[in-house]
Enzyme design. Structure first.
Site, PDB file in Angstrom:
ATOM      1  CE  LYS A   1      -4.142   1.286   2.574  1.00  0.00           C
ATOM      2  NZ  LYS A   1      -4.798   0.868   3.764  1.00  0.00           N
ATOM      3  CB  VAL A   2       2.444   3.025  -2.605  1.00  0.00           C
ATOM      4  CG1 VAL A   2       3.224   4.286  -2.883  1.00  0.00           C
ATOM      5  CG2 VAL A   2       3.170   1.846  -2.677  1.00  0.00           C
TER       6      VAL A   2
END
Ligand code: E4P
Length: 217
Positions: free
Chosen positions: A87-88
């Site tokens: 998750k960025v």
């Protein structure tokens, strides 16, 4: 529409998974902190435990904000289990990292999406998922669900493959609205998911059936 649970709480993950309808889990640093998970090793172990519990995509969020550091952190997270989705955050360095992950076979979820423009960029970079935060948009006085509709329209016109993962769910109605608006995935805390079960006429109807059943038992 896929159902993810948005928590790092193992009991709640188990309860949702036991329903048999769970397709994955999302977490974020705030949710991990809420569970008292402390230290890099404990965080990695917690993700591993979740991956062992649920057969589906498990989002693990990076806390780095510079492209190379995001890539290094993401590679470590992805090595925990094949189901990990890195998750960025939706920032310039995050977009560059998502492109790198996409080119190198690591799944990503672009988080903190609050506009259609951000969604288009995440899709162009090759994110597998993007997370519009509809509850937080509602909190700020706008209609979060309209963003889901807008992104779904754009993606249908353009043929983008990135899945719309509606996040920041506050209530059961949000889940229903997301289904109507064309979200591919909804990630929700446990309570709104359990809220889908509830209707007073179901309870009244069941009580009557059980009462009548006694007459022929
Ligand atoms: C998204 O994946 C986030 O974990 C989450 O949905 C944020 O929700 P909140 O606005 O309730 O913190």
């Amino acid at each position: 529409m896929k159902f993810f649970i948005d928590t790092a709480n193992l009991d709640q993950i188990k309860e949702a998974n036991d329903l048999g309808i769970l397709d994955g889990v999302t977490t974020n640093p705030s949710l991990m902190a809420k569970e008292g998970v402390k230290g890099a090793d404990a965080v990695m172990k917690h993700y591993e435990t979740i991956c062992e519990m649920v057969d589906g995509d498990i989002s693990a969020e990076v806390v780095s904000t510079e492209t190379q550091a995001i890539i290094e952190e993401g590679k470590k997270l992805a090595a925990i289990h094949p189901n990990i989705v890195v998750k960025v955050p939706m920032i310039k360095d995050g977009i560059k990292a998502i492109k790198w992950f996409s080119d190198n076979g690591i799944k990503t979820n672009c988080t903190l999406v609050f506009s259609a423009g951000q969604a288009i960029l995440a899709a162009k970079a090759g994110a597998n998922y993007l997370s519009p935060f509809i509850g937080r948009i509602d909190d700020s006085g706008w209609e979060g669900i309209q963003l889901i509709q807008q992104i779904a329209n754009i993606f249908a016109i353009q043929g983008f493959k990135t899945e719309i993962l509606a996040a920041s769910i506050r209530n059961t109605n949000h889940i229903i609205q997301c289904a109507e608006a064309g979200a591919n995935v909804v990630t929700s805390p446990l309570e709104p998911i359990l809220g889908l079960l509830k209707h007073p006429l179901t309870d009244i109807g069941l009580a009557k059936f059980l009462e009548d059943a006694k007459k022929f038992q």
